[in-house]
Structure formats: structure tokens, C-alpha cells
Write an enzyme that holds these catalytic residues in place. Sequence first.
Site, short mmCIF file in Angstrom:
data_model
loop_
_atom_site.label_atom_id
_atom_site.label_comp_id
_atom_site.label_asym_id
_atom_site.label_seq_id
_atom_site.Cartn_x
_atom_site.Cartn_y
_atom_site.Cartn_z
N LEU A 1 0.84 -1.18 0.01
CA LEU A 1 -0.07 0.01 -0.10
C LEU A 1 0.98 1.21 0.16
CD1 LEU A 1 -2.83 -0.93 2.41
CD2 LEU A 1 -2.82 -0.71 -0.22
N CYS A 2 2.00 1.44 -1.00
CA CYS A 2 2.85 2.24 -0.86
C CYS A 2 3.25 2.76 -2.26
CB CYS A 2 4.05 2.17 -0.08
SG CYS A 2 4.60 0.47 -0.52
N GLY A 3 2.21 2.45 -3.18
CA GLY A 3 2.66 2.82 -4.63
C GLY A 3 3.46 1.96 -5.17
#
Lengths: 293, 140
Positions: A90-92
Site C-alpha cells: 500500500l505504498c505505490g
Amino acid sequence: MPSLIDLRRRVRAVKNTQQITKAMKMVAASKLRRAQERIMNARPYAVQMQRVLSNVAGRVDPSIHPLLTERPLGPDSKTLVIVVTADKGLCGSFNTNAIKGATSYVAGNSQPCTLGLVGRKGREYFARRDYAVAFEQVNIFHRLQGDDARVIAKLAIDAFTNGEVDRVMLVYNEFKSVISQRVVVDQLLPISREDVDAGATAPVDGEPQVDYLYEPSPEAIFHALLPRFVAVQIYRALLESNAAFFAAQMTAMDTAVKNSSEMIASLTLYMNKVRQAAITREIIEVVSGAEAL
Amino acid sequence: MALPTTLHLHIASSDRSLVDETVDEVQIPGVQGYFGVLPGHTPLLAQLSVGDLWYRQGSETHHLAMAYGFAEVQPDRVTILAETAESADEIDEARAEAAKRRAEERLRIPNADIDIDRASVALKKAIVRIQVSQRARAGV
């Protein structure tokens, strides 16, 4: 045409997701602040260490130390690539970028490479593919300490000194700013001479360089300093990567919040149209029913 | 050149900077024993061991428990690079006591699973922590 109830349900679902991403963004922002602080706190130690190291390096023959010895790289000399990813997603493109940086380095290297994996995401990726893995360190980021760096440094130094590998590289995300992270590939071992000499202060004219007393001996201090220096470099990379992770997560979550707002707006619009259409239809039915009478 | 009358003490451990102050006297645990530093000390580079580091500002003395690292001494400046360091009021004495007992237990019954070096370092660190905390409380 989807029913009104279905649409309403979808809007609610998107709103829930938005709430979660909003919360995650806030959490990432506060963790980022702390991570940045830790980088700042670790800086004085690293700077002083560099200074002391350069200072001693000028006084002993550095070529004697194995960690400084450049070995000729033949076709069968190995490289250890330490890849720093995060434990969470969930961090690109944060993890993808680090992994891509590592794979392209390995592919572009004519010598065989083994990998040292730091962070669970890197392990998940490389474990399923055909890579030689020397060691794994996962779940260290939620409670990152100097000891974690020391463990990795020891693994790298041992592999280097007993001849398993002839070079150690470090791949990690550098924290440039909140909105930009950059993947860097650094050489960790052998320690380059520029790294050692970087902290040396230029002698001021007319002021002779101070000669130190050494306790125990310059050699002993030098030998104790170099492994610490490696650990400090790894520690710094871990801190940078950690800060970069939260920055990437914050940005990714911010985008998610924006996208979900857009989605809610367009869904609500569509929902209203459907509702209006239903009302119109009902009116037509009533009117045409009345006309028929 | 006149001798400096005070020292600037800077203590940094790998994750933070602990002390950055002007002091009158420092005592440092070197690998070859404790040594004291007063203003005007000759330049010295020393490797450090586990021990009680204290410094004095006027009549006030501060104690720190530290383990390993390096010290750089200049006539007007002392820089300590400690692997670990904590000031007296950060020490949890009960925890240190527990760590001490645990390490002693390990050392008493030697067996192959136990890393003797590690246990004795742990014991040393625990003892130093207790000492530092007690000395700080006694105000010596």
C-alpha cells in the site's frame, strides 16, 4: 440498469474505503515525521564517525585491511546485492522500484549475484523466482534499531572476508523529499577510499595537523572502526528507506483518497440520474394510465 | 596559546545525540581502563569499553552507562561515539537487576548452547547500569 439500492451500496462501500485510506494517510504522515527525525538524530554520529575514520586512515596503511582491499573481478567472482524493501505494501511503486533496481543491476552484471533481502516484500518477490538468496531479514522496520543494521553488517562482512563474495552492493530507496524517492545502488564493500577520506579536514595554513595519542594503537582503532562504519552505512540506508516508505505510502493514500472522492461524486451523479429516470417512468405510467381511462 | 578552561562534550550514540554541552571534566571508560579528561588535554583517540561515563559541570556530576565505541579528545572538545549509551535517569534499575540475574544464571551453568562472551557482556552492561543509577542517586 443497476438498481438504486445497488448503487447506494456501492457509494457506501467506496466511502468506507475512503475512510480507511484517509486514516492510513494520517498515520503514514505522523510516522514519516518520526522517521525523518530519526534520520536527523542519526546524522551527528555518522558525521563524527566519518571524521574520526578519515583521521585514523591518514595514519595507518589502509591497504592492509581486508575490508578496504579491492579484489580483481573475474568472471566467477560473486556479488552480494542487499535489497532493502518494506515489510508492507500500500505504498505505490515503492517496493516495485527497489526490486526493479535490484533485478536490473543483477541482469546488467556479468558476474553471478546472490541476494540479501531486507524487508518482507522483497522476499515475497525473489523467493518465487530463480535467484540465489544468501540471507533474509524481515519484520525489522516496525522497531528499527542499530542492532538490526549490525546484524546485516556482520552477515555482509563475513561473506566478504571469507571470500564467498568479492563485492557487496546495497540497493534501497533514498528519501529525497516527501514526494520523491529515488532508488540508489551503492557499493558497500570493499569500502572505497573516497568514503574513507571524505571526512578529512583540509589542513589550515600555518596550523600543523594535530598528532593524536592512540589508545590502544591506531591499527586496533582502525580495525574496530571499519566494521562500525559499514554498520552505520547500512543503518542510514535502513532509516532512509523507512522514511521513504512512509512518504510513498502517504502519497499513495492521498491519491487513493482523491480518487475515491471522484468515484463517489460520479457514482452519486449516476445514482441521481437513475432515481430521476425511475420517477419519470412512474409519472409516465400514471399519466398514460389516466389517459387510457 | 592559552589553555582552554572548559570542554565541549558531545556524546552521540548510533540513533541519537545524547549530550551536547560545556563541561569541566569528563571520565571515560577506555579499553585500557578509565581515564579522566580536563580542559587542555592532549589530543587522543581511544577505543571504549563498557562502563560508567561521568562528566562534571561546576559541582554537578552526571552519570551515563555506555558500552563500546570511540572517543576523540581535543584540548577544548571531547566527542564520544558510543555504540549504546543511556543517562542515569533513563535506566530502569529493576530491569537491569533482572538482566544481571539472567546473565549470572547463564554463566553459572555452562553449556554448549550458551554464548559465554555474550552473556558476560550482558552481565557487565547490567552491572554498569546498576552502578550508574545508584551513583547518580547518591549524587557522587
